[in-house]
Design an enzyme around this catalytic site. Sequence first.
Site, PDB file in Angstrom:
ATOM      1  N   ASP A  81      41.059  80.649 -42.740  1.00 47.19           N
ATOM      2  CA  ASP A  81      41.702  79.850 -41.688  1.00 47.19           C
ATOM      3  C   ASP A  81      43.184  79.583 -41.320  1.00 47.19           C
ATOM      4  O   ASP A  81      43.903  79.031 -41.632  1.00 47.19           O
ATOM      5  CB  ASP A  81      41.026  78.582 -42.038  1.00 47.19           C
ATOM      6  CG  ASP A  81      41.271  77.148 -40.609  1.00 47.19           C
ATOM      7  OD1 ASP A  81      40.893  76.588 -40.008  1.00 47.19           O
ATOM      8  OD2 ASP A  81      41.919  78.382 -39.519  1.00 47.19           O
ATOM      9  N   ASP A 115      44.513  82.321 -34.514  1.00 46.46           N
ATOM     10  CA  ASP A 115      43.405  80.773 -35.629  1.00 46.46           C
ATOM     11  C   ASP A 115      42.364  81.823 -35.686  1.00 46.46           C
ATOM     12  O   ASP A 115      41.358  81.485 -35.245  1.00 46.46           O
ATOM     13  CB  ASP A 115      43.705  80.146 -34.724  1.00 46.46           C
ATOM     14  CG  ASP A 115      42.670  79.193 -35.142  1.00 46.46           C
ATOM     15  OD1 ASP A 115      42.459  77.861 -34.471  1.00 46.46           O
ATOM     16  OD2 ASP A 115      42.035  78.987 -35.962  1.00 46.46           O
TER      17      ASP A 115
END
Length: 326
Positions: A215, A33
């Site tokens: 992201d 992440d």
Amino acid sequence: AQSGTVAADPQQYDQAYLSPVTIGNSQLMLDFDTGSADLWAFSNETPASESVGHAKYDSSTGTELQGYSWSITYGDQSGAAGNVYADKVVVGGVTATKQAVEAATSISTSFSDNTDSDGLLGLAFSSINTVTPKQQTTFFDTVKPTLAKALFTCDLKQGNAGSYTFGYIDTSKYTGSVTYVPVDDSQGFWSFTAGGYSVGSDNATSGSVGVSIADTGTSLLYLPAAVAKAYYAKAGGKFDNQQGGYTLPCNGNAPDFNVAIGGKTFVVPGSYIAYAPITSGSQTCFGGIQANTGIGFNIFGDVFLKAVYAIFDVSQGAPRLGFAAQ
Ligand SMILES: O=C(CNCCc1c[nH]c2ccccc12)Nc1scc(-c2ccccc2)c1C(=O)NCc1ccccc1
């Protein structure tokens, strides 16, 4: 010097991508992440009721950081919290001998219900790590001094296994040249500025998409409301309050979305934007592009990242992002 590569396997609808990680003697599937900076996992300290179906980190192999704790909440109000251990973490052959591993003692239902994922491995900047009383470093920051090159790359794919590399760029994974843009890491994100955009075959890019983050932990592409509106006007979509976002026909006619970054235009195929049927079998799809209302910046999540090869690079001192067509 270390370098390595690890698979990134897509969950259903490419909602998230999971990679095998060894922590101590435990093997877990973690969601890498770049939008957060905590490495946390289901563990022997997670209530059994919250960890059904999940592999768990056995913290007995680690050294507890006494009195340390962590707690994280994401924009969708999901989150987790727990204790901290130092343990050996291996990703694609790259080893961090003493990595802060955040063992969950409580986890929100959206993570407990997603039984493929055993936790997250944060790859944003360590300045937003949530461990107190002393902030800890991400896996990348921990191993960075030992890497052949201070960078990692992400090659996500639509409906197929992709990969992450640490310490080297796999030039076979992209076509053409890499376009680098400066990163503003002041908020802890891989933040860059995107330029003009166009929908479908329109070539004249217009407007300016603006401040954006790369992201991997967010599934969709969140853009300024005006840009999302302009896209769905051309795509025959509509804002559906009941679905809580834009929907459009799944029929395969969704136009591409083109965006200029560093003066180069990158194309998100329309097929990525007809993201998933709103209910199984439906001819109406939830849109892969949504408005960034309430977020404060754009999120270039997996819908965008699976259209490019992305390089997260701190090898030049100042951080930068590289994008290439794939
Ligand atoms: O948190 C991350 C990256 N880690 C995600 C981990 C994760 C959180 N549920 C998950 C579920 C599955 C897998 C990973 C995650 N990115 C950022 S930056 C700004 C926002 C934000 C701020 C305010 C409002 C909205 C977003 C988010 C955000 O909440 N994204 C997730 C999301 C975004 C939109 C909708 C849902 C989730």
